[in-house]
Motif scaffolding. Structure first.
Motif, PDB file in Angstrom:
ATOM      1  N   LEU A 165     -48.795 -19.615  -0.049  1.00  0.00           N
ATOM      2  CA  LEU A 165     -47.771 -20.564  -0.497  1.00  0.00           C
ATOM      3  C   LEU A 165     -48.122 -21.120  -1.866  1.00  0.00           C
ATOM      4  N   LEU A 166     -47.138 -21.087  -2.776  1.00  0.00           N
ATOM      5  CA  LEU A 166     -47.234 -21.780  -4.060  1.00  0.00           C
ATOM      6  C   LEU A 166     -46.102 -22.796  -4.094  1.00  0.00           C
ATOM      7  N   TRP A 167     -46.450 -24.066  -4.010  1.00  0.00           N
ATOM      8  CA  TRP A 167     -45.472 -25.139  -3.906  1.00  0.00           C
ATOM      9  C   TRP A 167     -45.326 -25.853  -5.251  1.00  0.00           C
ATOM     10  N   LEU A 168     -44.081 -25.925  -5.752  1.00  0.00           N
ATOM     11  CA  LEU A 168     -43.803 -26.662  -6.979  1.00  0.00           C
ATOM     12  C   LEU A 168     -43.382 -28.076  -6.602  1.00  0.00           C
ATOM     13  N   ASP A 169     -44.273 -29.004  -6.861  1.00  0.00           N
ATOM     14  CA  ASP A 169     -44.067 -30.394  -6.469  1.00  0.00           C
ATOM     15  C   ASP A 169     -43.387 -31.130  -7.623  1.00  0.00           C
ATOM     16  N   THR A 170     -42.077 -31.316  -7.515  1.00  0.00           N
ATOM     17  CA  THR A 170     -41.276 -31.881  -8.600  1.00  0.00           C
ATOM     18  C   THR A 170     -40.459 -33.060  -8.094  1.00  0.00           C
ATOM     19  N   ALA A 171     -40.423 -34.144  -8.853  1.00  0.00           N
ATOM     20  CA  ALA A 171     -39.615 -35.295  -8.471  1.00  0.00           C
ATOM     21  C   ALA A 171     -38.133 -34.921  -8.480  1.00  0.00           C
ATOM     22  N   PRO A 172     -37.332 -35.534  -7.595  1.00  0.00           N
ATOM     23  CA  PRO A 172     -35.907 -35.188  -7.527  1.00  0.00           C
ATOM     24  C   PRO A 172     -35.167 -35.329  -8.853  1.00  0.00           C
ATOM     25  N   ASP A 173     -35.474 -36.369  -9.642  1.00  0.00           N
ATOM     26  CA  ASP A 173     -34.761 -36.534 -10.909  1.00  0.00           C
ATOM     27  C   ASP A 173     -35.125 -35.408 -11.889  1.00  0.00           C
ATOM     28  N   GLN A 174     -36.376 -34.965 -11.879  1.00  0.00           N
ATOM     29  CA  GLN A 174     -36.764 -33.846 -12.735  1.00  0.00           C
ATOM     30  C   GLN A 174     -36.097 -32.551 -12.277  1.00  0.00           C
ATOM     31  N   ALA A 175     -35.999 -32.354 -10.955  1.00  0.00           N
ATOM     32  CA  ALA A 175     -35.329 -31.176 -10.424  1.00  0.00           C
ATOM     33  C   ALA A 175     -33.846 -31.182 -10.790  1.00  0.00           C
ATOM     34  N   LEU A 176     -33.219 -32.352 -10.750  1.00  0.00           N
ATOM     35  CA  LEU A 176     -31.814 -32.448 -11.162  1.00  0.00           C
ATOM     36  C   LEU A 176     -31.656 -32.097 -12.636  1.00  0.00           C
ATOM     37  N   ASP A 177     -32.586 -32.553 -13.455  1.00  0.00           N
ATOM     38  CA  ASP A 177     -32.553 -32.183 -14.876  1.00  0.00           C
ATOM     39  C   ASP A 177     -32.655 -30.665 -15.017  1.00  0.00           C
ATOM     40  N   GLY A 178     -33.518 -30.056 -14.216  1.00  0.00           N
ATOM     41  CA  GLY A 178     -33.658 -28.611 -14.256  1.00  0.00           C
ATOM     42  C   GLY A 178     -32.383 -27.904 -13.836  1.00  0.00           C
ATOM     43  N   GLN A 179     -31.682 -28.449 -12.840  1.00  0.00           N
ATOM     44  CA  GLN A 179     -30.412 -27.865 -12.407  1.00  0.00           C
ATOM     45  C   GLN A 179     -29.365 -27.937 -13.508  1.00  0.00           C
ATOM     46  N   HIS A 180     -29.286 -29.080 -14.170  1.00  0.00           N
ATOM     47  CA  HIS A 180     -28.321 -29.224 -15.274  1.00  0.00           C
ATOM     48  C   HIS A 180     -28.671 -28.278 -16.423  1.00  0.00           C
ATOM     49  N   ALA A 181     -29.961 -28.106 -16.671  1.00  0.00           N
ATOM     50  CA  ALA A 181     -30.375 -27.230 -17.760  1.00  0.00           C
ATOM     51  C   ALA A 181     -29.985 -25.778 -17.481  1.00  0.00           C
ATOM     52  N   ARG A 182     -30.033 -25.365 -16.231  1.00  0.00           N
ATOM     53  CA  ARG A 182     -29.678 -23.990 -15.888  1.00  0.00           C
ATOM     54  C   ARG A 182     -28.177 -23.820 -15.696  1.00  0.00           C
ATOM     55  N   GLY A 183     -27.429 -24.952 -15.648  1.00  0.00           N
ATOM     56  CA  GLY A 183     -25.978 -24.885 -15.516  1.00  0.00           C
ATOM     57  C   GLY A 183     -25.492 -24.654 -14.101  1.00  0.00           C
ATOM     58  N   ARG A 184     -26.309 -24.976 -13.120  1.00  0.00           N
ATOM     59  CA  ARG A 184     -25.924 -24.813 -11.723  1.00  0.00           C
ATOM     60  C   ARG A 184     -26.535 -25.956 -10.924  1.00  0.00           C
ATOM     61  N   VAL A 185     -25.669 -26.843 -10.424  1.00  0.00           N
ATOM     62  CA  VAL A 185     -26.126 -28.068  -9.775  1.00  0.00           C
ATOM     63  C   VAL A 185     -25.802 -28.018  -8.285  1.00  0.00           C
ATOM     64  N   VAL A 186     -26.804 -28.305  -7.475  1.00  0.00           N
ATOM     65  CA  VAL A 186     -26.621 -28.343  -6.028  1.00  0.00           C
ATOM     66  C   VAL A 186     -25.819 -29.581  -5.656  1.00  0.00           C
ATOM     67  N   ARG A 187     -24.934 -29.436  -4.697  1.00  0.00           N
ATOM     68  CA  ARG A 187     -24.117 -30.571  -4.247  1.00  0.00           C
ATOM     69  C   ARG A 187     -25.013 -31.714  -3.773  1.00  0.00           C
ATOM     70  N   SER A 188     -24.523 -32.938  -3.925  1.00  0.00           N
ATOM     71  CA  SER A 188     -25.357 -34.125  -3.714  1.00  0.00           C
ATOM     72  C   SER A 188     -25.922 -34.227  -2.305  1.00  0.00           C
ATOM     73  N   ARG A 189     -25.100 -33.958  -1.288  1.00  0.00           N
ATOM     74  CA  ARG A 189     -25.594 -34.110   0.081  1.00  0.00           C
ATOM     75  C   ARG A 189     -26.669 -33.082   0.426  1.00  0.00           C
ATOM     76  N   PRO A 190     -26.436 -31.785   0.173  1.00  0.00           N
ATOM     77  CA  PRO A 190     -27.522 -30.826   0.436  1.00  0.00           C
ATOM     78  C   PRO A 190     -28.778 -31.111  -0.382  1.00  0.00           C
ATOM     79  N   PHE A 191     -28.597 -31.570  -1.633  1.00  0.00           N
ATOM     80  CA  PHE A 191     -29.780 -31.834  -2.450  1.00  0.00           C
ATOM     81  C   PHE A 191     -30.574 -33.010  -1.892  1.00  0.00           C
ATOM     82  N   ALA A 192     -29.864 -34.034  -1.405  1.00  0.00           N
ATOM     83  CA  ALA A 192     -30.565 -35.174  -0.806  1.00  0.00           C
ATOM     84  C   ALA A 192     -31.399 -34.729   0.394  1.00  0.00           C
ATOM     85  N   ALA A 193     -30.840 -33.804   1.182  1.00  0.00           N
ATOM     86  CA  ALA A 193     -31.600 -33.278   2.326  1.00  0.00           C
ATOM     87  C   ALA A 193     -32.813 -32.486   1.839  1.00  0.00           C
TER      88      ALA A 193
END
Length: 232
Positions: A165-193
């Motif tokens: 296992l290689l686990w990328l430990d990233t804060a949710p706000d940083q992960a959201l920034d990464g989603q916006h940068a790639r142009g594909r954002v996960v819906r809010s409810r699934p992302f919260a889960a």
């Protein structure tokens, strides 16, 4: 470039073949300590400066499956984009699956319309590769849910592979920034889960209660900047 050898715990259409590329000795630099189980610490951030960040190096002896997991947007695709691995390594990247399907479908097809097909195709590819002849298989999945990680471990064992296992430990706000940068954002409810489960996973890794892996490695977005290098 320093290597971190995995320490044993004791206790899935597209794939791509990776051609061997020799590591560049000029990229040498600290990448963090070796995988230690049960206490798993983060990989040190890449040194500051104008030079390129060194790759994160993981040694995978024998027939193996490496799960690269973490929040959507954590940097998994970034890590795999610069992958340096032995010849014949099979890489299962959900982004590559999506790209192939996008080319096959009408240009105006929105991603939500074929998200389910992307997930189904990717998982089928993981199963095929894990049971196939490649010595090393690398799997890209969020795998924030314990049942998904358990399924990957079971699949690896079924294919005669040691699961890592290689686990990328990233804060949710940083992960959201990464989603916006790639142009594909996960819906809010699934992302919260995902975020809740990722927090629980990080806690389990630190506590040593995430068992069943031959080795565990943990890093963050800064540690993923230089890419990933695999060695035997």
């Amino acid at each position: 470039m320093t290597t971190a050898r995995a320490v044993p715990t004791g206790a899935v259409p597209p794939t791509r073949d990776i051609e061997h590329r020799s590591a560049d000795p000029d990229d040498a630099g600290p990448t963090g300590g070796p995988a230690v189980v049960p206490h798993v610490g983060p990989v040190a951030a890449a040194p500051s400066g104008d030079g390129p960040a060194p790759p994160l190096v993981v040694v995978l002896p024998g027939r193996t499956l490496l799960l690269v997991a973490g929040l959507p947007g954590a940097g998994k695709s970034t890590l795999l984009a610069g992958l340096d691995a032995p010849a014949g390594t099979r890489v299962l990247d959900s982004g590559a699956t999506r790209a192939v399907l996008a080319r096959l479908l009408p240009a105006a097809t929105p991603y939500p319309a074929y998200r389910w097909l992307t997930h189904l195709t990717h998982r089928a590819s993981v199963v095929t590769a894990a049971l196939g002849p490649a010595d090393t298989v690398v799997v890209h999945l969020p795998a924030t849910a314990p049942r998904v990680r358990a399924a990957v471990r079971a699949l690896a064992r079924l294919g005669g592979r040691a699961p890592h296992l290689l686990w990328l430990d990233t804060a949710p706000d940083q992960a959201l920034d990464g989603q916006h940068a790639r142009g594909r954002v996960v819906r809010s409810r699934p992302f919260a889960a995902h975020a809740r489960r990722a927090r629980d996973t990080a806690d389990a890794l630190l506590a040593g209660t995430e068992t069943g892996w031959s080795s565990v490695r943990r890093t963050d977005r800064s540690g993923a900047r230089g890419g990933l290098a695999l060695a035997k």
